[in-house]
Scaffold this active site. Structure first.
Site, PDB file in Angstrom:
ATOM      1  CB  ALA A 259      -1.068   0.057   1.189  1.00 37.97           C
TER       2      ALA A 259
ATOM      3  CG  ASP B  20      -4.134  -3.237   0.972  1.00 41.19           C
ATOM      4  OD1 ASP B  20      -3.418  -3.995   1.300  1.00 41.19           O
ATOM      5  OD2 ASP B  20      -2.375  -2.925  -0.222  1.00 41.19           O
TER       6      ASP B  20
ATOM      7  CE  LYS C 259      -2.577  -9.713  -1.547  1.00 41.74           C
ATOM      8  NZ  LYS C 259      -3.370  -9.594  -2.548  1.00 41.74           N
TER       9      LYS C 259
HETATM   10  O1  MRU Z   1      -1.390  -7.497  -3.724  1.00 37.98           O
HETATM   11  P1  MRU Z   1      -0.367  -6.380  -2.264  1.00 37.98           P
HETATM   12  O2  MRU Z   1       0.919  -7.581  -2.525  1.00 37.98           O
HETATM   13  O3  MRU Z   1      -0.186  -4.856  -2.541  1.00 37.98           O
HETATM   14  O4  MRU Z   1      -1.042  -7.077  -1.021  1.00 37.98           O
HETATM   15  C1  MRU Z   1      -0.448  -6.429   0.055  1.00 37.98           C
HETATM   16  C2  MRU Z   1      -1.022  -5.560   0.802  1.00 37.98           C
HETATM   17  O5  MRU Z   1      -1.571  -6.871   1.566  1.00 37.98           O
HETATM   18  C3  MRU Z   1       0.259  -5.559   1.993  1.00 37.98           C
HETATM   19  O6  MRU Z   1      -0.213  -6.152   3.479  1.00 37.98           O
HETATM   20  C4  MRU Z   1      -0.237  -4.121   2.310  1.00 37.98           C
HETATM   21  O7  MRU Z   1      -0.164  -3.378   1.298  1.00 37.98           O
HETATM   22  C5  MRU Z   1       0.108  -3.685   4.015  1.00 37.98           C
HETATM   23  S1  MRU Z   1       1.670  -2.749   4.766  1.00 37.98           S
HETATM   24  C6  MRU Z   1       2.116  -2.339   3.520  1.00 37.98           C
END
Ligand code: MRU
Length: 369
Positions: free
Chosen positions: A56, A249, A260
């Protein structure tokens, strides 16, 4: 974060290369360490969409730099306002769930509202994007310090035995430019000499845990074990998890969290086993305009092929293989919603608070007017 002797961020701009945004290609890790040079709004859009850049905060920063690149595409006859608005909409459409993307793009757009010529638009966009980037890095650093207190407390109770932390997906420095969200307290604990061990969910279908979280922890010498996504409940039932820390996110004003796919099931298992379940995120991941995660957050659906095909490393290259009969139907939801009631607390740059509107509004009073 240092890789070998060199300090890297997962995305950066260099004054010596105007018009270029450099990113570590997360699609290639851990098999190849490659840097991709992004030179247009289309490049940034594609990098976010295909997850060359992911996580994110990182996609927010990429979007902010995308707005800067869009200003370089302004020609003599371009209607500047329309051009910027179109670029912003286009970039935001790359991925729908993480609020950071829209937040960062709009933050840059807002700074350009009174600029009328290409040069001043461009200079302001670059400085706004740099500011977004530096703030995210600083906020993640603070998340590390704030989350460290939780790990420290558990460590004291365990009298030096390693603290077992379970995490899902990759919420480390790659996903956040630097430091990370869920992993920032883990890096801080390691730096402080607190023994930790991390259970890493492989995170099907894209395997961000297997590919990226392992890479980050191995790089720092932090002990970890990779487990399948279904293992967490078993580990928790057997007292092998002291705390779960994940990223977000999009967190709503009352503390529901989109993260996720699979995060919700870990929260349920943690709740059933009375294990603390924390969500680490900068305020840029909080959508103060919405309350109910289930009805108000758009869940990204990705290419079904990410489910039916698995990619890995063989014969010196990355390759994909099919894991089901040809033409099997698959559905690929990228995220799920963990309701606030299952969350022990939110770790933010301002401190730790309960996942409730009352506590979030106390911590971020200025956002609740
Ligand atoms: O699909 P992604 O890999 O972008 O998903 C990322 C996540 O779900 C992370 O846990 C999230 O962005 C939180 S903090 C980096």
């Amino acid at each position: 974060m240092k890789i070998g002797e060199k300090y890297y961020r997962s995305i950066w701009f260099e004054d010596s290369e105007p018009g270029i945004i450099s990113v570590i290609d997360q699609e290639k890790l851990p098999f190849f360490f490659e840097i991709k040079k992004l030179q247009s709004v289309d490049d940034i859009y594609a990098a976010i969409k295909d997850m060359t850049v992911r996580g994110a905060p990182a996609i927010g920063v990429a979007g902010a730099y995308g707005m800067y690149l869009s200003t370089l595409e302004i020609g003599t006859h371009t209607n500047i306002r329309e051009h910027l608005k179109n670029a912003a909409e286009y970039l935001i459409s790359a991925r729908p769930t993480a609020v950071n993307l829209g937040w960062a793009v709009n933050k840059v757009l807002d700074k350009l509202s009174d600029k009328t010529d290409r040069q001043s638009v461009s200079e302001s966009a670059l400085s706004a994007a740099k500011e977004v980037c530096e703030n995210e890095v600083e906020n993640c650093r603070k998340i590390g310090i704030n989350g460290l207190s939780l790990i420290e407390k558990i460590s004291n109770n365990k009298e030096g035995e390693p603290v077992n932390i379970l995490t899902h997906c990759n919420a480390g420095w790659l996903a956040c430019v630097d430091y990370g969200t869920a992993l920032a307290p883990v890096f801080a604990a390691q730096e402080k000499g607190i023994p930790v061990h991390v259970w890493i969910d492989e995170t099907r279908p894209r395997n961000q845990g297997a590919r990226l979280t392992t890479y980050e922890l191995a790089n720092c010498g932090i002990p970890y074990s990779l487990v399948t996504d279904n293992t967490g409940g078993h580990l928790m039932q057997h007292g092998l998890v002291d705390i779960v820390i994940v990223g977000s996110d999009r967190t709503t004003r009352r503390g529901d969290v989109a993260n996720k796919i699979g995060t919700y099931l870990k929260a349920l298992a943690a709740f059933d086993n009375s294990i603390p379940f924390y969500v680490a995120q900068p305020s840029s991941s909080i959508d103060f305009s919405i309350s109910d995660g289930l009805s108000e957050i758009q869940i990204e659906e990705r290419d079904p092929e990410e489910i039916s095909m698995v990619s890995g490393f063989a014969e010196d290259k990355i390759m994909s293989v099919r894991i089901c009969p040809e033409n099997s139907r698959s559905v690929n939801y990228g995220f799920d919603i963990t309701p606030a009631r299952l969350i022990s607390g939110l770790i933010t740059e301002k401190g730790i608070c309960k996942a409730s509107e009352k506590d979030i509004s106390k911590m971020f009073l200025e956002k609740f007017n």
